[in-house]
Design a protein around this motif. Structure first.
Motif, PDB file in Angstrom:
ATOM      1  N   ILE A  18      41.276  17.746 105.899  1.00  0.00           N
ATOM      2  CA  ILE A  18      42.622  17.933 106.446  1.00  0.00           C
ATOM      3  C   ILE A  18      42.614  18.117 107.959  1.00  0.00           C
ATOM      4  CG2 ILE A  18      43.539  18.842 104.281  1.00  0.00           C
ATOM      5  CD1 ILE A  18      43.541  21.653 105.689  1.00  0.00           C
ATOM      6  N   THR A  19      41.480  18.460 108.535  1.00  0.00           N
ATOM      7  CA  THR A  19      41.435  18.658 109.991  1.00  0.00           C
ATOM      8  C   THR A  19      41.465  17.334 110.747  1.00  0.00           C
ATOM      9  OG1 THR A  19      39.011  18.730 110.117  1.00  0.00           O
ATOM     10  CG2 THR A  19      40.163  20.826 109.734  1.00  0.00           C
ATOM     11  N   THR A  20      41.339  16.207 110.037  1.00  0.00           N
ATOM     12  CA  THR A  20      41.361  14.900 110.689  1.00  0.00           C
ATOM     13  C   THR A  20      42.749  14.281 110.715  1.00  0.00           C
ATOM     14  OG1 THR A  20      40.862  13.675 108.664  1.00  0.00           O
ATOM     15  CG2 THR A  20      38.984  14.437 109.994  1.00  0.00           C
ATOM     16  N   ASN A  21      43.719  14.930 110.080  1.00  0.00           N
ATOM     17  CA  ASN A  21      45.065  14.361 109.995  1.00  0.00           C
ATOM     18  C   ASN A  21      46.078  15.497 110.101  1.00  0.00           C
ATOM     19  OD1 ASN A  21      47.593  13.545 108.696  1.00  0.00           O
ATOM     20  ND2 ASN A  21      46.496  11.698 108.062  1.00  0.00           N
ATOM     21  N   PRO A  22      46.874  15.532 111.174  1.00  0.00           N
ATOM     22  CA  PRO A  22      47.830  16.634 111.351  1.00  0.00           C
ATOM     23  C   PRO A  22      48.823  16.785 110.202  1.00  0.00           C
ATOM     24  CG  PRO A  22      47.658  15.321 113.352  1.00  0.00           C
ATOM     25  CD  PRO A  22      46.880  14.604 112.293  1.00  0.00           C
ATOM     26  N   GLU A  23      49.211  15.683 109.577  1.00  0.00           N
ATOM     27  CA  GLU A  23      50.143  15.757 108.444  1.00  0.00           C
ATOM     28  C   GLU A  23      49.511  16.481 107.255  1.00  0.00           C
ATOM     29  OE1 GLU A  23      52.282  12.621 105.444  1.00  0.00           O
ATOM     30  OE2 GLU A  23      52.105  12.041 107.549  1.00  0.00           O
ATOM     31  N   TRP A  24      48.258  16.149 106.949  1.00  0.00           N
ATOM     32  CA  TRP A  24      47.544  16.820 105.860  1.00  0.00           C
ATOM     33  C   TRP A  24      47.345  18.286 106.188  1.00  0.00           C
ATOM     34  CZ3 TRP A  24      42.970  12.852 105.628  1.00  0.00           C
ATOM     35  CH2 TRP A  24      43.430  11.636 105.094  1.00  0.00           C
ATOM     36  N   GLU A  25      47.015  18.561 107.444  1.00  0.00           N
ATOM     37  CA  GLU A  25      46.762  19.945 107.837  1.00  0.00           C
ATOM     38  C   GLU A  25      48.020  20.791 107.698  1.00  0.00           C
ATOM     39  OE1 GLU A  25      43.860  22.204 110.867  1.00  0.00           O
ATOM     40  OE2 GLU A  25      44.920  20.468 111.692  1.00  0.00           O
ATOM     41  N   ARG A  26      49.161  20.266 108.126  1.00  0.00           N
ATOM     42  CA  ARG A  26      50.427  21.005 107.967  1.00  0.00           C
ATOM     43  C   ARG A  26      50.750  21.239 106.501  1.00  0.00           C
ATOM     44  NH1 ARG A  26      51.945  17.731 112.072  1.00  0.00           N
ATOM     45  NH2 ARG A  26      52.965  16.230 110.709  1.00  0.00           N
ATOM     46  N   ALA A  27      50.521  20.233 105.691  1.00  0.00           N
ATOM     47  CA  ALA A  27      50.890  20.318 104.277  1.00  0.00           C
ATOM     48  C   ALA A  27      49.971  21.227 103.465  1.00  0.00           C
ATOM     49  CB  ALA A  27      50.906  18.915 103.665  1.00  0.00           C
ATOM     50  N   TYR A  28      48.681  21.243 103.788  1.00  0.00           N
ATOM     51  CA  TYR A  28      47.711  21.873 102.892  1.00  0.00           C
ATOM     52  C   TYR A  28      46.879  22.991 103.509  1.00  0.00           C
ATOM     53  CZ  TYR A  28      48.843  17.634 100.299  1.00  0.00           C
ATOM     54  OH  TYR A  28      49.507  16.627  99.663  1.00  0.00           O
ATOM     55  N   GLN A  29      47.133  23.366 104.770  1.00  0.00           N
ATOM     56  CA  GLN A  29      46.248  24.326 105.433  1.00  0.00           C
ATOM     57  C   GLN A  29      46.114  25.647 104.698  1.00  0.00           C
ATOM     58  OE1 GLN A  29      47.582  25.480 109.343  1.00  0.00           O
ATOM     59  NE2 GLN A  29      49.736  25.324 108.751  1.00  0.00           N
ATOM     60  N   TYR A  30      47.153  26.072 103.996  1.00  0.00           N
ATOM     61  CA  TYR A  30      47.094  27.348 103.267  1.00  0.00           C
ATOM     62  C   TYR A  30      46.887  27.165 101.773  1.00  0.00           C
ATOM     63  CZ  TYR A  30      49.038  28.916 107.670  1.00  0.00           C
ATOM     64  OH  TYR A  30      49.242  29.152 109.010  1.00  0.00           O
ATOM     65  N   GLU A  31      46.698  25.935 101.341  1.00  0.00           N
ATOM     66  CA  GLU A  31      46.626  25.634  99.912  1.00  0.00           C
ATOM     67  C   GLU A  31      45.270  25.110  99.446  1.00  0.00           C
ATOM     68  OE1 GLU A  31      49.256  26.327  97.973  1.00  0.00           O
ATOM     69  OE2 GLU A  31      50.324  26.982  99.761  1.00  0.00           O
ATOM     70  N   ILE A  32      44.417  24.665 100.360  1.00  0.00           N
ATOM     71  CA  ILE A  32      43.180  24.012  99.940  1.00  0.00           C
ATOM     72  C   ILE A  32      42.303  24.944  99.113  1.00  0.00           C
ATOM     73  CG2 ILE A  32      43.094  22.246 101.742  1.00  0.00           C
ATOM     74  CD1 ILE A  32      41.098  24.101 103.201  1.00  0.00           C
ATOM     75  N   PRO A  33      41.571  24.392  98.174  1.00  0.00           N
ATOM     76  CA  PRO A  33      41.480  22.978  97.829  1.00  0.00           C
ATOM     77  C   PRO A  33      42.689  22.513  97.017  1.00  0.00           C
ATOM     78  CG  PRO A  33      40.087  24.269  96.370  1.00  0.00           C
ATOM     79  CD  PRO A  33      40.673  25.229  97.368  1.00  0.00           C
ATOM     80  N   VAL A  34      43.139  21.313  97.335  1.00  0.00           N
ATOM     81  CA  VAL A  34      44.251  20.693  96.614  1.00  0.00           C
ATOM     82  C   VAL A  34      43.718  19.414  95.988  1.00  0.00           C
ATOM     83  CG1 VAL A  34      46.500  19.572  96.846  1.00  0.00           C
ATOM     84  CG2 VAL A  34      46.008  21.653  98.139  1.00  0.00           C
ATOM     85  N   LEU A  35      43.928  19.280  94.681  1.00  0.00           N
ATOM     86  CA  LEU A  35      43.481  18.106  93.944  1.00  0.00           C
ATOM     87  C   LEU A  35      44.711  17.318  93.515  1.00  0.00           C
ATOM     88  CD1 LEU A  35      40.878  16.768  92.835  1.00  0.00           C
ATOM     89  CD2 LEU A  35      41.258  18.048  90.721  1.00  0.00           C
ATOM     90  N   ALA A  36      44.679  16.017  93.766  1.00  0.00           N
ATOM     91  CA  ALA A  36      45.793  15.146  93.395  1.00  0.00           C
ATOM     92  C   ALA A  36      45.243  13.920  92.695  1.00  0.00           C
ATOM     93  CB  ALA A  36      46.583  14.727  94.641  1.00  0.00           C
ATOM     94  N   LYS A  37      46.069  13.338  91.839  1.00  0.00           N
ATOM     95  CA  LYS A  37      45.683  12.059  91.236  1.00  0.00           C
ATOM     96  C   LYS A  37      46.612  10.994  91.803  1.00  0.00           C
ATOM     97  CE  LYS A  37      48.567  11.771  87.127  1.00  0.00           C
ATOM     98  NZ  LYS A  37      48.602  11.417  85.739  1.00  0.00           N
ATOM     99  N   GLU A  38      46.068   9.808  91.943  1.00  0.00           N
ATOM    100  CA  GLU A  38      46.871   8.698  92.420  1.00  0.00           C
ATOM    101  C   GLU A  38      47.441   7.976  91.202  1.00  0.00           C
ATOM    102  OE1 GLU A  38      45.715   4.665  94.448  1.00  0.00           O
ATOM    103  OE2 GLU A  38      45.683   6.288  95.938  1.00  0.00           O
ATOM    104  N   ASN A  39      48.769   7.873  91.163  1.00  0.00           N
ATOM    105  CA  ASN A  39      49.430   7.178  90.063  1.00  0.00           C
ATOM    106  C   ASN A  39      49.333   5.674  90.242  1.00  0.00           C
ATOM    107  OD1 ASN A  39      50.296   9.550  88.723  1.00  0.00           O
ATOM    108  ND2 ASN A  39      51.987   9.747  90.171  1.00  0.00           N
ATOM    109  N   SER A  40      49.704   4.926  89.214  1.00  0.00           N
ATOM    110  CA  SER A  40      49.608   3.467  89.264  1.00  0.00           C
ATOM    111  C   SER A  40      50.476   2.863  90.365  1.00  0.00           C
ATOM    112  CB  SER A  40      49.988   2.867  87.903  1.00  0.00           C
ATOM    113  OG  SER A  40      51.287   3.275  87.538  1.00  0.00           O
ATOM    114  N   ASP A  41      51.525   3.589  90.784  1.00  0.00           N
ATOM    115  CA  ASP A  41      52.380   3.092  91.867  1.00  0.00           C
ATOM    116  C   ASP A  41      51.844   3.455  93.249  1.00  0.00           C
ATOM    117  OD1 ASP A  41      52.896   5.800  91.964  1.00  0.00           O
ATOM    118  OD2 ASP A  41      55.044   5.623  91.581  1.00  0.00           O
ATOM    119  N   GLY A  42      50.661   4.107  93.295  1.00  0.00           N
ATOM    120  CA  GLY A  42      50.039   4.466  94.558  1.00  0.00           C
ATOM    121  C   GLY A  42      50.454   5.820  95.103  1.00  0.00           C
TER     122      GLY A  42
END
Length: 125
Positions: free
Chosen positions: A75-99
């Motif tokens: 998340i430190t390589t992308n400001p959007e990820w850092e804002r979204a997840y800085q207090y939540e990591i680790p965050v696990l997500a699955k990618e759906n068939s629609d991406g």
């Protein structure tokens, strides 16, 4: 300051230990994809990576996670990820068939690899 180039680590789930490689390409067709938002020095993130590795190693037959690709995003390589997840990591997500990504419920560090395997299989079913 120059914009950080975002790199993602890709772990291919196999019966052997997970293999780490840098990848900028999209996942192969007919594969399922998990994304782990993490950052360096995060002990919870490192623990989850170890548990995921163990869960992938257990896979065989109908309980197979062999076609699952795990992409670890720093998340430190992308400001959007850092804002979204800085207090939540680790965050696990699955990618759906629609991406689109779907955030999965947090996995307790106390869960066994067998239970994590079952939870991941249920998430993809």
């Amino acid at each position: 300051m120059a914009a950080a180039i975002s790199a993602t680590l890709v772990f291919a789930a196999r019966r052997r230990p997970l293999v780490c490689s840098l990848s900028s390409s999209s996942s192969k067709p007919n594969t399922r994809k998990l994304v782990l938002y993490s950052k360096p020095g995060c002990c919870l993130c490192d623990g989850l990576k170890e548990k995921l590795n163990a869960a992938f190693s257990l896979s065989s037959g109908s309980d197979s996670l062999n076609d699952v690709t795990l992409q670890v995003r720093d998340i430190t390589t992308n400001p959007e990820w850092e804002r979204a997840y800085q207090y939540e990591i680790p965050v696990l997500a699955k990618e759906n068939s629609d991406g689109k990504e779907e955030i999965l419920p947090r996995l307790s560090p106390r869960l066994s690899a067998e239970i994590i395997q079952k939870k991941l299989l249920a998430a993809f079913s």
